[in-house]
Enzyme design. Sequence first.
Site, PDB file in Angstrom:
ATOM      1  CE1 TYR A  65      -0.651   4.039  35.687  1.00 15.68           C
ATOM      2  CE2 TYR A  65       1.098   4.970  36.838  1.00 15.68           C
ATOM      3  CZ  TYR A  65       0.089   3.690  36.845  1.00 15.68           C
ATOM      4  OH  TYR A  65      -0.076   3.282  37.720  1.00 15.68           O
ATOM      5  CB  ILE A  74      -6.776   5.093  38.921  1.00 14.57           C
ATOM      6  CG1 ILE A  74      -8.141   6.027  38.270  1.00 14.57           C
ATOM      7  CG2 ILE A  74      -7.581   3.472  38.397  1.00 14.57           C
ATOM      8  CD1 ILE A  74      -9.586   5.732  37.409  1.00 14.57           C
ATOM      9  N   PRO A  75      -3.769   4.847  40.635  1.00 13.67           N
ATOM     10  CG  PRO A  75      -3.754   4.033  42.848  1.00 13.67           C
ATOM     11  CD  PRO A  75      -4.674   5.224  41.970  1.00 13.67           C
ATOM     12  CG  HIS A  76      -3.467  -0.029  37.480  1.00 14.59           C
ATOM     13  ND1 HIS A  76      -3.860   1.923  36.670  1.00 14.59           N
ATOM     14  CD2 HIS A  76      -2.762  -0.396  35.975  1.00 14.59           C
ATOM     15  CE1 HIS A  76      -3.377   1.867  35.532  1.00 14.59           C
ATOM     16  NE2 HIS A  76      -3.001   0.854  35.047  1.00 14.59           N
ATOM     17  CB  ALA A  77       0.766  -3.257  39.216  1.00 13.35           C
TER      18      ALA A  77
END
Length: 164
Positions: A65, A74-77
């Site tokens: 995603y 754009i990895p994030h949590a």
Amino acid sequence: MAGVDRHKNSLSLLDAINDTVMVDAEASDWVEAVRLAGFLLYRGNKVKEEYVEAMIRTTKELGPYAVIAPGVAIPHARPEDGAIDVGFSIVVLKKPVKFGSPNDPVYIVIGFSAIDRKTHLKALQQLANLLSKPEFIERLKKARSPADVKEVVREFMSSSGSSS
């Protein structure tokens, strides 16, 4: 960061990447690339250590995603996974990695943390505007220093009217 009022969504992208840029980075796979981006956020006191692992876990759970444009992830949590402050990191990889996305391979990994649903909106809007320009992505891929990355961001923000 003089003049930054976080409660008015006014954090700019340039403010957010002040000390969180890495170029010519080497990563053997997407996990290592995400870990590099997360480490920059951690080192900048934007996230707790567990946030970095949550970035990886979220990508594993949701699939690729985070790969939002050709060559860019754009990895994030979630904020509750250990976000301390709004933060962005930019990692320009020496060799691209694959996330399993149609937009692979990824050369640019932009780590991201938010403490709520509003504070980061200005910087995220600026980033989305920049990433919609293929020439911006190409210039980032060619950056050879953190100063180069910041200059590319500054140049494209001023040319698009996004600097305020």
